[in-house]
Design a protein around this motif. Structure first.
Motif, PDB file in Angstrom:
ATOM      1  N   LEU A   1       0.827  -1.218   0.000  1.00 30.69           N
ATOM      2  CA  LEU A   1       0.000   0.000   0.000  1.00 30.69           C
ATOM      3  C   LEU A   1       0.858   1.264   0.000  1.00 30.69           C
ATOM      4  N   GLY A   2       2.021   1.214   0.664  1.00 30.62           N
ATOM      5  CA  GLY A   2       2.937   2.362   0.650  1.00 30.62           C
ATOM      6  C   GLY A   2       3.453   2.645  -0.750  1.00 30.62           C
ATOM      7  N   ILE A   3       3.780   1.610  -1.489  1.00 24.57           N
ATOM      8  CA  ILE A   3       4.238   1.769  -2.875  1.00 24.57           C
ATOM      9  C   ILE A   3       3.069   2.201  -3.762  1.00 24.57           C
ATOM     10  N   ALA A   4       1.903   1.583  -3.520  1.00 23.98           N
ATOM     11  CA  ALA A   4       0.721   1.916  -4.322  1.00 23.98           C
ATOM     12  C   ALA A   4       0.302   3.374  -4.130  1.00 23.98           C
ATOM     13  N   THR A   5       0.599   3.962  -2.969  1.00 20.18           N
ATOM     14  CA  THR A   5       0.279   5.366  -2.726  1.00 20.18           C
ATOM     15  C   THR A   5       0.944   6.261  -3.769  1.00 20.18           C
ATOM     16  N   PHE A   6       2.216   5.991  -4.073  1.00 24.48           N
ATOM     17  CA  PHE A   6       2.924   6.799  -5.071  1.00 24.48           C
ATOM     18  C   PHE A   6       2.321   6.603  -6.464  1.00 24.48           C
ATOM     19  N   ILE A   7       2.003   5.377  -6.803  1.00 27.27           N
ATOM     20  CA  ILE A   7       1.462   5.090  -8.140  1.00 27.27           C
ATOM     21  C   ILE A   7       0.082   5.722  -8.306  1.00 27.27           C
ATOM     22  N   ILE A   8      -0.782   5.554  -7.310  1.00 27.51           N
ATOM     23  CA  ILE A   8      -2.135   6.120  -7.387  1.00 27.51           C
ATOM     24  C   ILE A   8      -2.082   7.642  -7.412  1.00 27.51           C
ATOM     25  N   SER A   9      -1.219   8.225  -6.574  1.00 28.49           N
ATOM     26  CA  SER A   9      -1.127   9.693  -6.565  1.00 28.49           C
ATOM     27  C   SER A   9      -0.592  10.215  -7.897  1.00 28.49           C
ATOM     28  N   TYR A  10       0.298   9.469  -8.551  1.00 28.60           N
ATOM     29  CA  TYR A  10       0.784   9.879  -9.863  1.00 28.60           C
ATOM     30  C   TYR A  10      -0.371   9.937 -10.868  1.00 28.60           C
ATOM     31  N   PHE A  11      -1.218   8.901 -10.888  1.00 22.88           N
ATOM     32  CA  PHE A  11      -2.347   8.903 -11.815  1.00 22.88           C
ATOM     33  C   PHE A  11      -3.351  10.002 -11.490  1.00 22.88           C
ATOM     34  N   VAL A  12      -3.586  10.259 -10.219  1.00 23.60           N
ATOM     35  CA  VAL A  12      -4.527  11.316  -9.821  1.00 23.60           C
ATOM     36  C   VAL A  12      -4.011  12.678 -10.284  1.00 23.60           C
ATOM     37  N   VAL A  13      -2.746  12.937 -10.087  1.00 20.65           N
ATOM     38  CA  VAL A  13      -2.172  14.242 -10.470  1.00 20.65           C
ATOM     39  C   VAL A  13      -2.015  14.343 -11.982  1.00 20.65           C
ATOM     40  N   SER A  14      -1.564  13.275 -12.643  1.00 22.89           N
ATOM     41  CA  SER A  14      -1.333  13.347 -14.096  1.00 22.89           C
ATOM     42  C   SER A  14      -2.636  13.471 -14.884  1.00 22.89           C
ATOM     43  N   HIS A  15      -3.748  12.927 -14.365  1.00 24.98           N
ATOM     44  CA  HIS A  15      -5.036  13.069 -15.040  1.00 24.98           C
ATOM     45  C   HIS A  15      -5.820  14.287 -14.545  1.00 24.98           C
ATOM     46  N   ALA A  16      -5.226  15.032 -13.645  1.00 22.80           N
ATOM     47  CA  ALA A  16      -5.808  16.260 -13.102  1.00 22.80           C
ATOM     48  C   ALA A  16      -7.203  16.036 -12.522  1.00 22.80           C
TER      49      ALA A  16
ATOM     50  N   ASN B   1      -6.161  18.087  -7.036  1.00 23.31           N
ATOM     51  CA  ASN B   1      -4.811  18.467  -6.627  1.00 23.31           C
ATOM     52  C   ASN B   1      -4.439  17.739  -5.328  1.00 23.31           C
ATOM     53  N   LEU B   2      -3.329  17.028  -5.346  1.00 25.31           N
ATOM     54  CA  LEU B   2      -2.819  16.354  -4.152  1.00 25.31           C
ATOM     55  C   LEU B   2      -1.548  17.068  -3.690  1.00 25.31           C
ATOM     56  N   PRO B   3      -1.557  17.591  -2.481  1.00 32.45           N
ATOM     57  CA  PRO B   3      -0.311  18.190  -1.972  1.00 32.45           C
ATOM     58  C   PRO B   3       0.759  17.116  -1.758  1.00 32.45           C
ATOM     59  N   ASN B   4       1.983  17.449  -2.093  1.00 30.08           N
ATOM     60  CA  ASN B   4       3.085  16.493  -1.956  1.00 30.08           C
ATOM     61  C   ASN B   4       3.254  15.974  -0.525  1.00 30.08           C
ATOM     62  N   PRO B   5       3.155  16.850   0.492  1.00 27.87           N
ATOM     63  CA  PRO B   5       3.322  16.333   1.856  1.00 27.87           C
ATOM     64  C   PRO B   5       2.284  15.270   2.238  1.00 27.87           C
ATOM     65  N   VAL B   6       1.073  15.365   1.699  1.00 30.86           N
ATOM     66  CA  VAL B   6       0.043  14.372   2.001  1.00 30.86           C
ATOM     67  C   VAL B   6       0.448  13.013   1.441  1.00 30.86           C
ATOM     68  N   VAL B   7       0.941  13.003   0.213  1.00 29.00           N
ATOM     69  CA  VAL B   7       1.369  11.746  -0.417  1.00 29.00           C
ATOM     70  C   VAL B   7       2.520  11.130   0.373  1.00 29.00           C
ATOM     71  N   VAL B   8       3.488  11.950   0.763  1.00 27.75           N
ATOM     72  CA  VAL B   8       4.645  11.455   1.506  1.00 27.75           C
ATOM     73  C   VAL B   8       4.222  10.925   2.880  1.00 27.75           C
ATOM     74  N   LEU B   9       3.376  11.663   3.590  1.00 29.49           N
ATOM     75  CA  LEU B   9       2.950  11.235   4.922  1.00 29.49           C
ATOM     76  C   LEU B   9       2.118   9.942   4.879  1.00 29.49           C
ATOM     77  N   VAL B  10       1.254   9.816   3.887  1.00 31.54           N
ATOM     78  CA  VAL B  10       0.464   8.590   3.766  1.00 31.54           C
ATOM     79  C   VAL B  10       1.369   7.405   3.460  1.00 31.54           C
ATOM     80  N   SER B  11       2.317   7.590   2.548  1.00 37.67           N
ATOM     81  CA  SER B  11       3.221   6.477   2.222  1.00 37.67           C
ATOM     82  C   SER B  11       4.124   6.134   3.404  1.00 37.67           C
ATOM     83  N   ILE B  12       4.611   7.137   4.130  1.00 35.67           N
ATOM     84  CA  ILE B  12       5.425   6.874   5.317  1.00 35.67           C
ATOM     85  C   ILE B  12       4.605   6.117   6.365  1.00 35.67           C
ATOM     86  N   GLY B  13       3.334   6.473   6.501  1.00 36.07           N
ATOM     87  CA  GLY B  13       2.461   5.759   7.433  1.00 36.07           C
ATOM     88  C   GLY B  13       2.336   4.288   7.072  1.00 36.07           C
TER      89      GLY B  13
END
Length: 165
Positions: A85-100, A103-115
């Motif tokens: 799920l930590g790895i999937a967080t980066f992949i899912i956030s990439y698709f969310v941001v690339s398809h607009a 807007n996902l703030p970078n710190p949210v993505v990092v904190l969720v993946s670190i969690g």
């Protein structure tokens, strides 16, 4: 004749042995261990009665294969899912941001993946401690009873080693 531990009864799932033997781990060597073969590596273990070192082979100190496999499978489950799920967080956030989509703030993505990665690290510990350390008993699915037992054993060992120092 020395008293040997009685086999566990299936009804109460507790060993029928003396209080001194209850503290011994299932894979811990017995006090009356045979001398190791000449070619086996030897470690020194202090005897509880007179604190004299005695020889115990590394093979006798090893975790049994059944217990080891049980620990590995639980570690894979309890650590693998959060790590995925930590790895999937980066992949899912990439698709969310690339398809607009939004807007996902970078710190949210990092904190969720670190969690999720933190949960994966805790899963390693829980996987080892939730496995039954008895060869014959597989334990429950989640292993909470085994976790509390093994956690108590571990903290007791820490306390006793602290008192010796």
């Amino acid at each position: 004749m020395a008293s040997e531990p009685q086999p566990k009864s299936k009804a109460d799932n507790t060993p029928k042995e003396s209080s001194q033997a209850k503290e011994r781990l299932p894979f811990e060597p017995k006090k009356n261990a045979k001398k190791p073969a000449k070619n086996q590596p030897v470690t020194s273990v202090a005897d509880k009665k007179d604190n004299k070192p005695r020889s115990v082979s590394k093979e006798a100190m090893a975790i049994p294969e059944a217990v080891s496999q049980r620990m590995i499978s639980r570690m894979a489950l309890f650590s693998g899912i959060p790590t995925f799920l930590g790895i999937a967080t980066f992949i899912i956030s990439y698709f969310v941001v690339s398809h607009a989509w939004f807007n996902l703030p970078n710190p949210v993505v990092v904190l969720v993946s670190i969690g999720f990665f933190g949960l994966g690290a805790l899963g390693l510990t829980y996987g080892v401690l939730s496995a039954s350390w008895d060869e014959e008993t597989s334990g429950s699915k989640l292993g909470w009873e085994q976790f509390t037992t093994n956690w108590g054993r571990m903290t007791a060992a820490w306390r006793s080693s602290k008192q010796k120092n």
